[in-house]
Design an enzyme around this catalytic site. Sequence first.
Site, short mmCIF file in Angstrom:
data_model
loop_
_atom_site.label_atom_id
_atom_site.label_comp_id
_atom_site.label_asym_id
_atom_site.label_seq_id
_atom_site.Cartn_x
_atom_site.Cartn_y
_atom_site.Cartn_z
N PHE A 30 0.82 -1.22 0.00
CA PHE A 30 0.00 0.00 0.00
C PHE A 30 0.86 1.26 0.00
O PHE A 30 0.65 2.17 -0.81
CB PHE A 30 -0.93 0.01 1.21
CG PHE A 30 -2.11 -0.89 1.04
CD1 PHE A 30 -3.17 -0.51 0.24
CD2 PHE A 30 -2.17 -2.11 1.67
CE1 PHE A 30 -4.27 -1.33 0.06
CE2 PHE A 30 -3.26 -2.95 1.51
CZ PHE A 30 -4.31 -2.56 0.70
N GLU A 186 -12.65 -11.74 11.36
CA GLU A 186 -13.12 -11.97 9.98
C GLU A 186 -12.85 -13.41 9.55
O GLU A 186 -13.69 -14.05 8.92
CB GLU A 186 -12.43 -10.97 9.04
CG GLU A 186 -12.97 -9.55 9.29
CD GLU A 186 -12.34 -8.46 8.43
OE1 GLU A 186 -11.28 -8.71 7.83
OE2 GLU A 186 -12.92 -7.37 8.36
C1 LIG Z 1 -4.54 -10.58 7.00
C2 LIG Z 1 -4.48 -9.07 7.09
C3 LIG Z 1 -5.65 -8.34 7.14
C4 LIG Z 1 -5.62 -6.96 7.20
N1 LIG Z 1 -6.79 -6.26 7.22
C5 LIG Z 1 -6.76 -4.93 7.18
C6 LIG Z 1 -7.97 -4.18 7.10
O1 LIG Z 1 -9.06 -4.75 7.09
N2 LIG Z 1 -7.89 -2.83 7.05
C7 LIG Z 1 -6.69 -2.17 7.05
O2 LIG Z 1 -6.67 -0.94 6.95
N3 LIG Z 1 -5.53 -2.84 7.15
C8 LIG Z 1 -5.54 -4.20 7.21
N4 LIG Z 1 -4.37 -4.90 7.29
C9 LIG Z 1 -3.10 -4.15 7.44
C10 LIG Z 1 -2.64 -3.59 6.10
O3 LIG Z 1 -2.70 -4.58 5.11
C11 LIG Z 1 -1.23 -3.06 6.28
O4 LIG Z 1 -1.26 -2.05 7.26
C12 LIG Z 1 -0.69 -2.50 4.98
O5 LIG Z 1 -0.59 -3.52 4.02
C13 LIG Z 1 0.68 -1.87 5.22
O6 LIG Z 1 1.17 -1.41 3.99
P1 LIG Z 1 2.74 -1.39 3.74
O7 LIG Z 1 2.95 -0.74 2.43
O8 LIG Z 1 3.43 -0.84 4.92
O9 LIG Z 1 3.18 -2.91 3.67
P2 LIG Z 1 2.66 -4.08 2.76
O10 LIG Z 1 1.36 -3.77 2.13
O11 LIG Z 1 2.78 -5.30 3.60
O12 LIG Z 1 3.74 -4.16 1.58
C14 LIG Z 1 5.07 -4.49 1.83
C15 LIG Z 1 5.69 -4.87 0.49
O13 LIG Z 1 7.09 -4.97 0.66
C16 LIG Z 1 7.56 -6.12 0.00
N5 LIG Z 1 8.79 -6.52 0.69
C17 LIG Z 1 8.91 -6.90 1.99
N6 LIG Z 1 10.20 -7.16 2.27
C18 LIG Z 1 10.90 -6.96 1.12
C19 LIG Z 1 12.27 -7.07 0.79
N7 LIG Z 1 13.19 -7.47 1.68
N8 LIG Z 1 12.65 -6.80 -0.49
C20 LIG Z 1 11.73 -6.43 -1.42
N9 LIG Z 1 10.42 -6.30 -1.14
C21 LIG Z 1 10.00 -6.55 0.11
C22 LIG Z 1 6.42 -7.11 0.13
O14 LIG Z 1 6.51 -8.11 -0.87
C23 LIG Z 1 5.21 -6.22 -0.01
O15 LIG Z 1 4.79 -6.10 -1.37
C24 LIG Z 1 -4.36 -6.28 7.23
C25 LIG Z 1 -3.18 -7.02 7.19
C26 LIG Z 1 -3.24 -8.41 7.12
C27 LIG Z 1 -1.97 -9.21 7.05
#
Ligand SMILES: Cc1cc2nc3c(=O)[nH]c(=O)nc-3n(C[C@H](O)[C@H](O)[C@H](O)COP(=O)(O)OP(=O)(O)OC[C@H]3O[C@@H](n4cnc5c(N)ncnc54)[C@H](O)[C@@H]3O)c2cc1C
Length: 444
Positions: A30, A186
């Site tokens: 995200f 959920e």
């Molecule tokens: C099962 C579940 C249900 C959820 N439900 C909700 C909800 O209902 N509502 C809500 O608001 N939030 C929800 N969340 C939380 C939400 O999904 C996260 O807060 C959000 O995805 C965080 O975004 P981010 O960009 O920080 O990380 P992420 O979306 O996790 O993205 C991280 C990215 O980094 C990549 N990555 C990681 N390590 C490396 C590396 N070493 N090298 C290269 N790439 C890497 C991964 O492949 C991934 O694509 C949920 C989470 C989970 C797991």
Amino acid sequence: MIRLSKKRAPKNGVADIASFSHVVIIGGGFGGIYAAKALGSAPVKLTVIDKNNHHLFQPLLYQVASAGLSPADITAPIRSVLRRQKNTFVQMAEVTDVDLAKRLVITHSHTIPYDYLVIATGATHSYFGHDEWASFAPGIKSITDATALRRKILLAFEGAETETDPERLRALLTFVLVGAGPTGVEMAGAVAELAHKALESDFRHIDPTLAHIILVEAAPRILLSFPEPLAQNAQKALNRLGVEVRTNTAVEDIHEGGVVVAGKPLAAQTIIWTAGVAASPAGKWLNAETDRAGRVKVGDDLSLPGHPEVFVIGDTASVIQDGKPVPGVAPAAIQEGSYVASVIRQRVAGQATSQPFRYRNKGNLATVGRSFGIADLGWLRFEGFVGWILWLAVHIFFLIGFRNRVLVLFQWAWAYFTFQRGARLITFGDSVLPEEKKLIEDMA
Ligand SMILES: Cc1cc2nc3c(=O)[nH]c(=O)nc-3n(C[C@H](O)[C@H](O)[C@H](O)COP(=O)(O)OP(=O)(O)OC[C@H]3O[C@@H](n4cnc5c(N)ncnc54)[C@H](O)[C@@H]3O)c2cc1C
């Protein structure tokens, strides 16, 4: 080292792309995708690196794990999402380290220089110091996790169909979920609907409606991030679906084939971890100060203290606002991604950062089963069918890709009227667990 020369610039790209500042975003979740989109028209050279080739809509992972949706419905290839951005390069690679002094991102096979770096690598499961529980109680964080969990759940019913020992049969039809936050709630509702509705008439020897689904929570109530009245009604909705909720109950041990809760052993073939999360190892790469969950402490412009060219966002960052941590949710990651993109635009244009980051909480949503939802919008609260429609609308809106939106809407409508689950596939890969192998052998 990868060099982005004029030769490598896209045909229709910005002519002098090689002379632009190079922004590297690690993570196409995200935070990363929204930062990348906001930089699509900026005078920068942009590289997005992700260890997977797809952006994943994690809030709907539980629907893949419970056979409601297919993996492709909740993912979108990162290349395809960013294909119209002529200044953007996508690399599938796993980052292993960052050299802050030389301004290099390090992967298994190469290094990538940056002028600005955005780290958005998300979070992983935390077993609160009991990593040995991981193989018995898998969590849901990736597509691989979700399909492995789907296999585990569906295999339990298949194993039960041929089981003659009553004790073993009871264990096969017992599902324990540890942690009653939104994901646990959920997932418990979805497993209950799968067992009690979708599978109801598909077996000849067992009655899937006898499946025992137990949601265990150490805190005094479920859904701590929601107001108590909404959480209470969500618990009643779970009970109506046949889920037993045990609050004030700590899980003391998890082993093959069961758990120990409140001093008592409970035999269960399927244990699902929906409790703690820990940040990605980015804190170690940066040798930075982190909070207890490993999130990197950042300044009010989301940059790493002492490194104005490095930003950490989303679940990897510890952002404190008005004395409280900004929650690890998708809207926070999205807002942070858009914000750092605007800061980078300002810096590239030689302007000072205008405003510190401020998270706007637009509300909290959760669903229980296929028609009950709760929505806390601060000034307004909804529950029941209206709450579920709100939940549905928000999830469809944020799902990336028109195809995904149409397919998911269609499948939800189908499930709503028929209770059927279209993705009831048991697939095998490298991640088959020893207890699953044993179960398959027993069935053969
Ligand atoms: C099962 C579940 C249900 C959820 N439900 C909700 C909800 O209902 N509502 C809500 O608001 N939030 C929800 N969340 C939380 C939400 O999904 C996260 O807060 C959000 O995805 C965080 O975004 P981010 O960009 O920080 O990380 P992420 O979306 O996790 O993205 C991280 C990215 O980094 C990549 N990555 C990681 N390590 C490396 C590396 N070493 N090298 C290269 N790439 C890497 C991964 O492949 C991934 O694509 C949920 C989470 C989970 C797991």
